[in-house]
Design an enzyme around this catalytic site. Structure first.
Site, PDB file in Angstrom:
ATOM      1  N   GLY A 234       0.911  -1.231   0.160  1.00  0.00           N
ATOM      2  CA  GLY A 234      -0.117   0.173   0.060  1.00  0.00           C
ATOM      3  C   GLY A 234       0.746   1.059  -0.123  1.00  0.00           C
ATOM      4  O   GLY A 234       0.907   1.855  -1.208  1.00  0.00           O
ATOM      5  N   THR A 463       1.591  -5.286   7.079  1.00  0.00           N
ATOM      6  CA  THR A 463       2.464  -4.775   8.273  1.00  0.00           C
ATOM      7  C   THR A 463       2.265  -5.622   9.551  1.00  0.00           C
ATOM      8  O   THR A 463       2.946  -5.375  10.384  1.00  0.00           O
ATOM      9  CB  THR A 463       1.708  -3.597   8.424  1.00  0.00           C
ATOM     10  OG1 THR A 463       0.405  -3.550   8.562  1.00  0.00           O
ATOM     11  CG2 THR A 463       2.204  -2.357   7.394  1.00  0.00           C
ATOM     12  N   LEU A 640       4.584  -4.346  19.383  1.00  0.00           N
ATOM     13  CA  LEU A 640       3.762  -5.142  19.718  1.00  0.00           C
ATOM     14  C   LEU A 640       4.110  -6.512  19.363  1.00  0.00           C
ATOM     15  O   LEU A 640       3.733  -7.743  19.791  1.00  0.00           O
ATOM     16  CB  LEU A 640       2.514  -5.002  18.731  1.00  0.00           C
ATOM     17  CG  LEU A 640       1.917  -3.663  19.168  1.00  0.00           C
ATOM     18  CD1 LEU A 640       0.736  -3.230  18.066  1.00  0.00           C
ATOM     19  CD2 LEU A 640       1.053  -3.549  20.562  1.00  0.00           C
ATOM     20  N   GLY A 712       3.539   4.234  15.907  1.00  0.00           N
ATOM     21  CA  GLY A 712       3.434   3.327  14.537  1.00  0.00           C
ATOM     22  C   GLY A 712       4.987   3.423  14.179  1.00  0.00           C
ATOM     23  O   GLY A 712       5.787   4.222  14.526  1.00  0.00           O
ATOM     24  N   GLY A 714       5.410   2.148  10.728  1.00  0.00           N
ATOM     25  CA  GLY A 714       5.314   1.770   9.292  1.00  0.00           C
ATOM     26  C   GLY A 714       6.002   2.862   8.280  1.00  0.00           C
ATOM     27  O   GLY A 714       6.535   2.502   7.333  1.00  0.00           O
ATOM     28  N   GLU A 715       6.032   4.132   8.888  1.00  0.00           N
ATOM     29  CA  GLU A 715       7.031   5.163   7.925  1.00  0.00           C
ATOM     30  C   GLU A 715       8.368   5.560   8.336  1.00  0.00           C
ATOM     31  O   GLU A 715       9.287   5.988   7.601  1.00  0.00           O
ATOM     32  CB  GLU A 715       6.093   6.209   7.844  1.00  0.00           C
ATOM     33  CG  GLU A 715       4.838   5.784   6.995  1.00  0.00           C
ATOM     34  CD  GLU A 715       3.573   6.930   7.076  1.00  0.00           C
ATOM     35  OE1 GLU A 715       3.527   7.420   5.967  1.00  0.00           O
ATOM     36  OE2 GLU A 715       2.676   6.607   7.692  1.00  0.00           O
TER      37      GLU A 715
HETATM   38 MO1  MOS Z   1       1.190   6.120   4.613  1.00  0.00          MO
HETATM   39  S1  MOS Z   1       2.131   7.345   3.175  1.00  0.00           S
HETATM   40  O1  MOS Z   1       0.336   7.700   5.642  1.00  0.00           O
HETATM   41  O2  MOS Z   1       0.183   4.971   3.957  1.00  0.00           O
END
Ligand code: MOS
Length: 751
Positions: A234, A463, A640, A712, A714-715
């Site tokens: 994504g 993820t 987690l 988070g 993820g980024e």
């Molecule tokens: Mo992230 S670029 O906010 O899916």
């Protein structure tokens, strides 16, 4: 209650299904009577269609419909995601004869098979009245504008600090347009069941997409179901409703049959979202003893003419250090391109590349070690917002990463380290990403046999959400991890957060925890109710222990309580929202939004922290750049699942190598057209580009961000590596490259 399941490096709950083909991705779905669509796209960038010959396409074998501006219904406008709508670009190609960017859809052909649809689409001929178009940032005549709803930030007196500081660096940095290249392509399947619209679409947020479709087709939101159980990549690109989904849904309604579109990669460059090119001007200054005195960040990034969309990223880059004078100005430059969109750390990847490069330049000017610089400039609080950090581990990350890397063995002079005939460069940079505190909802069901079922419309983009939510439910209910099944990505489930802004670990974990705790409360009430097995006991006095509710000497197994419930099961649905989230915002979740506690309304500031160290090796003659090893140490609150967290962080770091050395969307300025819309000419990092990757996390306790306490991840992984590589390239060669990708020709020896 066991407190050991959250945090364990458990293998992915969906792992076996994914590697054995059992996981059904949105575009794997088959519907009875499904037809196939293909797009014909504009060969010019700006103007109008003067003729569109669809006769041959209409007569081609298998063709059921050729949808163009002549027969496409005029639908209701929707807002972009940043304005509370669900859509990516607010302008939709097939509804008018206008051409607004090269490669936009001009027709959608629906046929019995995909081959037939693509063949028929190739038979469509268009003529245009063409206007000159501009698609390249920096072209003369383009005018930057303020970003709507985004204020300039400043504190102190930057101009004065820059005048008075002993050492300063002023430089311009640039990143090019970058495009999403997830393995899973864009596309959708749309079917009308009477007045109800059912769509399978790869999605980071089925709720906002359903909201966008409901608005567009003027139907109630309950009449739209969006499903996306798995996502094959994504990264932000699948966070918004793309125009092609609307065209396919319109076609499906006209034909009365399900229609599927699989957007070929070449067409997705123009018709999906991308990271906008950005030019950044940075000024940093320090006192002679290395104390940061000023940071000034100005960014100009490309956007479309119809959506004035910009991504804030400068604030994070200027908050990492104790600097009394800072200013951030972010501008957008409208041009003849599609609307840009989210792409992993949308504003932060550019801002951190520029600012962390500039800080390295400042350290060079100061003759100061970059690690020592971080030690004396660590930010004790968020000085820009004037708030305390909810948790703060930047220096811990730096110290641990420097130790793991062996930074103390570095010889500081550029070009001074060589090995086996190669130039060796060591570089480092901070990583950071804001902790966005979204709200989310979920349900937890428990059956008498001990099986637990979790449902939320939230997404797992690969993820690890399926796994981490099962861990949360298992821990709260005292059952084994293997007894929990999780279903995600369907608007039929309670509304989860949009998986954007690295929000899911925080928001959905708290929602599932809340639902599980509510379920325990409900079971306690059932136990103590008149006629219940623990009638006469206080519910509050009961504890959940080894699958039973205990109160004093009495205990009753959950199974007994559940067997007595209707259907032998009990369920609880809960929304979690941060206590500081205003009440009206909480309701947005149930209306298809994905509310986030506005950072300025929060009483504390929250970031995830990190430090990246990389080694580059450069061939002294060919100047090829390799990255044999990189180290990332990150702090993301409570971890987690150590395994999925590591994968996330490593994935971000790997992508950042592509960002630093490979990725660039090429645009032909004359035609305002993308020329490398394919994986053979748009380079991404592959296995051979990646050496050793070491990822560690630093434990953080953060009681502000929610009961689970996860930030988070993820980024953040992508934010620090590109500047660390640029800094390492400087260390190896003495050449400072202020743009990505850093190419051989950027570091050729003088002469
Ligand atoms: Mo992230 S670029 O906010 O899916």
């Amino acid at each position: 209650m066991s407190d050991t399941i959250i945090g364990q490096p458990l293998p992915r709950a969906d792992g076996v299904a994914k590697v054995t083909g059992g996981a059904v991705y949105a575009l794997d779905t088959r519907r009875d009577g499904m037809l196939h669509a293909a797009m014909a796209c504009a060969a010019v960038a700006l103007g109008r269609l003067t003729a569109l010959d669809t006769t041959a396409a209409e007569a081609a074998p298998g063709v059921r419909l050729v949808l163009t501006h002549r027969n496409h219904p005029i639908l209701k406008p929707d807002k972009g995601l940043n304005d509370g709508g669900g859509s990516h670009a607010t302008w939709r190609p097939l509804e008018s004869d206008e051409i607004r960017f090269h490669g936009q859809a001009i027709a959608l052909v629906v046929a019995d098979t995909r081959i037939q649809a693509e063949h028929a689409a190739s038979l469509i001929h268009a003529r245009y009245a063409v206007q000159p178009a501009v698609a390249v940032l920096g072209t003369a005549g383009l005018a930057p504008e303020p970003t709507p709803r985004q204020e300039d930030l400043s504190s102190g007196d930057v101009a004065r600090a820059l005048r008075e500081a002993a050492v300063k660096v002023e430089a311009r940095y640039a990143i090019p347009t970058q495009h999403h290249n997830a393995i899973e392509l864009f596309g959708c399947i749309a079917e009308w069941q009477g007045d109800r619209l059912v769509v399978q679409v790869p999605s980071q947020g089925v709720g906002p997409m359903a909201k966008g479709l409901a608005t567009t087709f003027s139907i109630p939101q309950e009449a739209v179901r969006v499903q996306s159980a798995f996502v094959g990549g994504g990264f932000g690109g699948k966070g918004v409703l793309l125009a092609n989904v609307i065209g396919v849904a319109a076609a499906a309604r006209m034909i009365g049959r399900p229609v599927k579109l699989l957007l070929p990669r070449e067409q997705s460059y123009a018709n999906a979202s991308f990271r906008p090119a950005a030019d950044m001007a940075v000024k940093v200054a320090a006192s002679a003893d290395g104390r940061l005195m000023a940071m000034d960040y100005e960014c100009q990034s490309q956007t479309s003419r119809f959506d004035k969309l910009g991504f804030a990223g400068g604030a994070v880059a200027v908050k990492l250090y104790a600097c009394p004078n800072v200013a951030v100005r972010e501008r957008i430059v409208p041009m003849d391109v599609n609307t840009p969109g989210f792409m992993r750390a949308p504003g932060e990847a550019p801002s951190m590349f520029a600012m962390e490069s500039a800080i390295d330049e400042l350290c060079v000017a100061l003759r100061m070690d970059p690690v020592a610089f971080r030690r004396i400039n660590d930010a004790p609080r968020d000085m820009l917002a004037d708030k305390a950090w909810s948790s703060h581990s930047m220096l811990l990350c730096w110290e641990r990463a420097a130790e793991l890397f062996g930074w103390a063995r570095r010889s500081a002079a550029p070009g001074s380290m060589t090995d086996r005939g190669e130039l060796v460069g060591w570089g480092c940079a901070s990583a950071a990403y804001p902790t966005l505190i979204a709200s989310s909802a979920g349900s937890v069901t428990m059956a008498a046999d001990g099986a637990v079922h979790v449902r939320s419309s939230a997404a797992d983009l690969g993820t690890g959400t399926y796994t981490t939510l099962a861990q949360v439910a298992a821990e709260r209910l005292g059952v084994a991890f293997g007894r929990v099944t999780v279903e995600l990505g369907d608007t039929a489930f309670p509304p989860g957060n949009l998986a954007g802004g690295s929000t899911t670990a925080l928001a959905s974990s708290n929602a599932v925890k809340q639902a599980a705790d509510d379920l325990v409360t409900a079971m306690k009430r059932a136990a103590v109710a008149p006629g219940g097995p623990l009638a006469g006991t206080e519910a509050a006095a009961l504890r959940l222990e080894s699958g039973a509710l205990r109160g004093g000497a009495r205990a009753v197994p959950l199974a007994e309580i559940l067997r007595a419930a209707p259907d032998g099961r009990m369920e609880a649905t809960a929304q979690w929202a941060h206590p500081e989230m205003p009440l009206p915002m909480r309701q947005m979740l149930w209306q298809g939004g994905s509310p986030v506690l506005p950072p300025r309304k929060a009483s504390m500031s929250s970031l995830a922290w990190g430090a990246n160290f990389v080694e580059v090796r450069i061939n002294p003659r060919t100047r090829t750049i390799r990255v044999p090893r990189m180290i990332g140490v990150f702090a993301g609150g409570r971890i987690l699942n150590a395994r999925t967290a590591r994968s996330q962080l490593m994935g971000g770091m790997v992508w950042a190598v592509g960002h630093a050395l490979l990725e660039r969307t090429e645009t032909d300025a004359r035609r305002a057209a993308i020329t490398n819309a394919n994986l053979s000419e748009y380079y991404v990092a592959v296995n051979a580009d990646i050496g050793e990757v070491v990822v560690e996390t630093v434990d953080e306790q953060d009681d502000f961000i929610g009961p689970i306490g996860a930030k988070g991840l993820g980024e953040i992984g992508i934010t620090g590596v590109a500047p660390a590589i640029a800094n390492a390239v400087f260390h190896a060669t003495g050449v400072r490259v202020r743009k990505t990708p850093i190419l051989i020709e950027d570091i050729l020896p003088e002469g």
